[in-house]
Design a protein around this motif. Structure first.
Motif, PDB file in Angstrom:
ATOM      1  N   SER A 348       0.857  -1.188   0.000  1.00  0.00           N
ATOM      2  CA  SER A 348       0.000   0.000   0.000  1.00  0.00           C
ATOM      3  C   SER A 348       0.892   1.237   0.000  1.00  0.00           C
ATOM      4  CB  SER A 348      -0.939   0.012   1.212  1.00  0.00           C
ATOM      5  OG  SER A 348      -1.846   1.092   1.115  1.00  0.00           O
ATOM      6  N   GLN A 350       0.439   5.956  -0.009  1.00  0.00           N
ATOM      7  CA  GLN A 350      -0.470   7.037   0.380  1.00  0.00           C
ATOM      8  C   GLN A 350      -1.440   7.438  -0.733  1.00  0.00           C
ATOM      9  OE1 GLN A 350       1.854  10.294   1.886  1.00  0.00           O
ATOM     10  NE2 GLN A 350       2.159   9.322   3.901  1.00  0.00           N
ATOM     11  N   THR A 352      -4.473   7.405  -3.337  1.00  0.00           N
ATOM     12  CA  THR A 352      -5.823   6.857  -3.222  1.00  0.00           C
ATOM     13  C   THR A 352      -6.355   6.468  -4.596  1.00  0.00           C
ATOM     14  OG1 THR A 352      -6.783   9.068  -3.403  1.00  0.00           O
ATOM     15  CG2 THR A 352      -6.313   8.252  -1.175  1.00  0.00           C
ATOM     16  N   GLN A 367      -7.355   4.616   0.281  1.00  0.00           N
ATOM     17  CA  GLN A 367      -5.936   4.412  -0.010  1.00  0.00           C
ATOM     18  C   GLN A 367      -5.734   3.106  -0.781  1.00  0.00           C
ATOM     19  OE1 GLN A 367      -2.978   5.396   3.070  1.00  0.00           O
ATOM     20  NE2 GLN A 367      -2.136   3.335   2.787  1.00  0.00           N
ATOM     21  N   THR A 413       1.838   3.872   6.917  1.00  0.00           N
ATOM     22  CA  THR A 413       0.741   4.859   7.002  1.00  0.00           C
ATOM     23  C   THR A 413      -0.188   4.606   8.176  1.00  0.00           C
ATOM     24  OG1 THR A 413      -0.690   3.538   5.547  1.00  0.00           O
ATOM     25  CG2 THR A 413       0.785   5.138   4.491  1.00  0.00           C
ATOM     26  N   SER A 434      -8.801  -1.818   0.198  1.00  0.00           N
ATOM     27  CA  SER A 434      -8.152  -0.526   0.416  1.00  0.00           C
ATOM     28  C   SER A 434      -7.605  -0.471   1.831  1.00  0.00           C
ATOM     29  CB  SER A 434      -9.164   0.613   0.207  1.00  0.00           C
ATOM     30  OG  SER A 434     -10.211   0.500   1.170  1.00  0.00           O
TER      31      SER A 434
END
Length: 752
Positions: A348, A350, A352, A367, A413, A434
């Motif tokens: 993942s 930052q 989106t 995200q 994050t 997500s």
């Protein structure tokens, strides 16, 4: 009185023993006076065929001192063996590669050569002669072996010589056996398997369970294992031998002259030699292969994390000594086990998802979660206990078990892995995955996942680093975290899509993940945690993988891994092989017009196809007439005719017809094993026509004359194509054009 009798007896015995000693002594003296004579039978035909076979294959073997066609492909694997670096080749098992590497080892090759292009000049450290020696020897020894096979089939020595000469002068076979390629060893072991079985079968009639009987039976199994170990194509000849052996065993069972115990012994001997021995040798090839290739290499990522961790360097350097049991608070990277289209890790960042996709469909604007094919700090996740706020491992650690509910927190994050009833970006039938961003718009987080250990031994199993294959089942929607394999658009940096699959059709590897890198988290603060994630993993314990586990995984990868089969300039179809509509330019001299081509002797190829069709038609004709109780051939001749056709025509069909079903790039050299069986059949058909279809002496003389003329034409064509076979002659453009007998032959003519 008794004492005197006893003394007399003892005296007589002493006299007798002394006399025997004297007699034996004089006999030994007589033997020593005569010369010791040892007699042996030498078949000069075999000696001559072996000599000319070696001459044709070994002549100027180190020429050219440049990479020729697929030598660029096999050469890199030889270098890997020399440096003991792991590699994976989906074209076949490792025995053939090890044979080529053995030549390099015996020649003192250090593995230092860049196999990057065809035509590259070999440096002085590359022992070209030694690297090409074993394929050349295999090609040379196939010539006398063809002779012996025909003799064992009970055909004449003249016919056997004809079969051997066909293998000797066939240009494509000569070319292929003089290079660092595997078709020549494959043909050698195919023929050895057939010859060994025929020797065994003939011993069966007169000396069952004798030493030669056992030798040839065991050698049949060994040759079959070697053929399969070189290329998967070898299994076709193995099936041929097994089929013939099964038919003979069936007849053996019906033999009323044998007792039940003796029949059982016969069947057990065949099972050990033809089933157990090949399987054992096949495993041995892989054992040696994996023992030699103990270091990390360029193909590591294709294999599982556990396999990679068993190699020196690479992942093993990172994972050796990691904590074995995953606990609440553990920091982990999760690798998808499926690994297609690329090996990748749950990831993942930052960025989106776009609010509106290209097709006008909306997203959650959460995200992005993807699968990333490179190691990266954003691949780290923290396994969190939903009932606690801490992101560190307690003391003592609490291991995560099958069925536990966890949350996965992205390490960089600190957002939670989430899925919900929103369509995925590319796979609209599945849910979007997500990392949850709270936009305060009444869309609650759904971040609870149940751990399902796929390869568990019991329902209380703990989640283990590398070893456990796990699924994450979403509690709210029952969706399973899955790699779809689709590449996201540019807004997703072309990374791979991860979805929540609700329509689960059973377990699939794309739903399974394993922990690759693992550490026990100790930092509670985000800034300290980020520094910790950038640091090397800690060392606690080590682990190893058993041979059978490594073999099973490697074998499965070899059978299922398929690269993109792009159309090659010299690729061809099976129909083009029979008519010789194609050729392959193997090598062109950098300054002159000298060149090497894989091109067959067109007279021999056409005749071989005609002979195959003739055999099939004659067989069907005889079979129909026998059905009408008309026996054109004596029973023993008929049985030899059927056995010869089964081995030769069956060998051709099994090594040729399966290519029509294969979805892979094919080349002319794939036909050579089938061609070798055809060349055995051709002289057999000629002898049969001479013996049984030519009724008068005039017809036989005429037929013999035609056969001699035909052989002469075949030899003439072989000699005409010799410059393209050996590549040692520079021809003029006119001479090259004269050799382009088919427009589809890509004879290279250098522009002046």
């Amino acid at each position: 009185m008794r004492c005197q009798s006893a003394c007399a007896v003892l005296g007589f015995l002493n006299f007798t023993q002394g006399g025997l000693r004297s007699l034996l002594f004089y006999k030994m003296l007589e033997v020593l006076k005569r010369p010791v004579v040892v007699t042996t039978n030498i078949n000069l035909n075999i000696v001559a065929l072996t000599g000319v076979g070696l001459l044709s294959r070994l002549w100027h073997l180190s020429y050219p001192r440049a990479v020729v066609f697929d030598e660029v492909y096999y050469g890199q694997y030889i270098s890997f063996y020399m440096n003991r670096v792991f590699f994976l080749d989906d074209s076949g098992p490792p025995f053939g590669h090890m044979l080529l590497a053995l030549g390099g080892y015996l020649g003192g090759f250090d593995g230092n050569f860049l196999w990057n292009r065809i035509g590259a000049e070999y440096t002085s450290n590359v022992p070209v002669w030694a690297l090409r020696l074993l394929p050349a020897l295999a090609g040379a020894l196939s010539v006398p072996m063809a002779y012996q096979i025909v003799v064992e089939l009970r055909f004449s020595h003249c016919t056997a010589m004809g079969a051997a000469l066909l293998l000797l002068i066939e240009n494509a076979l000569v070319t292929q056996s003089r290079l660092m390629l595997l078709e020549s060893p494959l043909i050698f072991f195919n023929l050895l398997a057939v010859l060994s079985y025929l020797k065994f079968f003939n011993c069966q009639k007169h000396r069952p369970f004798s030493l030669p009987w056992w030798f040839w039976l065991m050698l049949t199994g060994v040759a079959c294992a070697c053929a399969v170990g070189i290329k998967y194509m070898g299994i076709f000849t193995y099936l041929l031998v097994l089929g013939v052996a099964a038919v003979h065993a069936w007849h053996l069972i019906g033999d009323q002259t044998l007792s039940n115990v003796l029949v059982l012994y016969h069947l057990l001997a065949r099972a050990v030699a033809l089933l157990v021995t090949p399987v054992t040798l096949y495993l041995l090839f892989f054992y040696i292969h994996l023992t030699l290739l103990c270091r990390s290499g360029p193909h590591d990522q294709i294999m599982s994390s556990a396999f990679q961790a068993s190699l020196e360097g690479g992942l093993a350097r990172i994972t050796q000594g990691q904590p074995l049991e995953v606990a609440f608070g553990s920091q982990v990277t999760l690798r998808n086990i499926f690994g297609k289209p690329l090996p990748c890790w749950l990831h993942s960042h930052q960025n989106t998802y776009p609010i509106i996709y290209e097709n006008g469909r909306g997203s959650s604007h959460q995200q992005q979660v993807t699968c990333y094919p490179f190691k990266d700090v954003n691949n780290w996740w923290v396994v969190k206990d939903p009932g606690r706020h801490q992101l560190v491992v307690s003391n003592p650690p609490r291991p995560v078990r099958h069925g536990d509910v966890v949350q996965l927190v992205h390490g960089m994050t600190t957002r939670f892995l989430n899925t919900h009833d929103v369509a995925a970006p590319l796979s609209s039938h599945a849910q979007e995955v997500s990392c949850y961003v709270d936009y305060n718009i009444s869309v609650p987080a759904q971040n609870l996942w149940r751990l399902d250990i796929v390869n568990r031994q019991s329902d209380r199993d703990t989640w283990k680093t590398i070893l456990s294959a796990v699924r994450f089942v979403h509690l709210n929607t029952s969706a399973v975290l899955k790699l779809s394999g689709a590449h996201l658009p540019d807004w997703g940096f072309r990374q791979l899509e991860v979805v929540g699959e609700k329509l689960s059709r059973g377990h699939h590897e794309s739903m399974a993940w394993n922990v690759e890198e693992h550490r026990y988290g100790t930092s509670q603060e985000q800034r300290d945690r980020e520094l910790e994630l950038h640091a090397p993993t800690q060392v606690d314990v080590s682990r190893n993988l058993s041979f059978m586990a490594r073999f099973s995984e490697l074998q499965w990868r070899m059978l299922t891994l398929r690269g993109e089969d792009a159309e090659h300039k010299y690729s061809s179809t099976p129909l083009e092989w029979v008519t010789l509509d194609t050729s392959i330019a193997y090598w062109l001299h950098p300054r002159t017009s000298a060149q090497i081509h894989l091109v067959g002797n067109i007279v021999i190829w056409a005749s071989a196809s005609l002979a195959t069709a003739t055999y099939v038609l004659l067989f069907l004709w005889y079979l129909l007439r026998r059905r009408r109780d008309v026996h054109d051939l004596p029973e023993d001749v008929w049985l030899h005719w059927v056995l010869a056709g089964t081995l030769c025509t069956g060998g051709w069909a099994l090594n040729y017809l399966p290519f029509f079903l294969m979805e892979k790039t094919l080349f002319l050299y794939h036909y050579l094993p089938a061609l070798a069986f055809q060349l055995l059949l051709l002289p057999l058909v000629l002898q049969h026509v001479y013996d049984h279809l030519c009724r008068s002496r005039v017809q036989r003389h005429l037929f013999s004359t035609l056969v001699v003329a035909w052989y002469s034409v075949a030899c003439h064509v072989s000699n005409k194509l010799r410059p393209l076979t050996y590549g040692d002659s520079s021809l003029t453009p006119g001479e090259l054009l004269a050799l382009r007998w088919r427009d589809s032959w890509d004879i290279l003519i250098r522009k002046s």
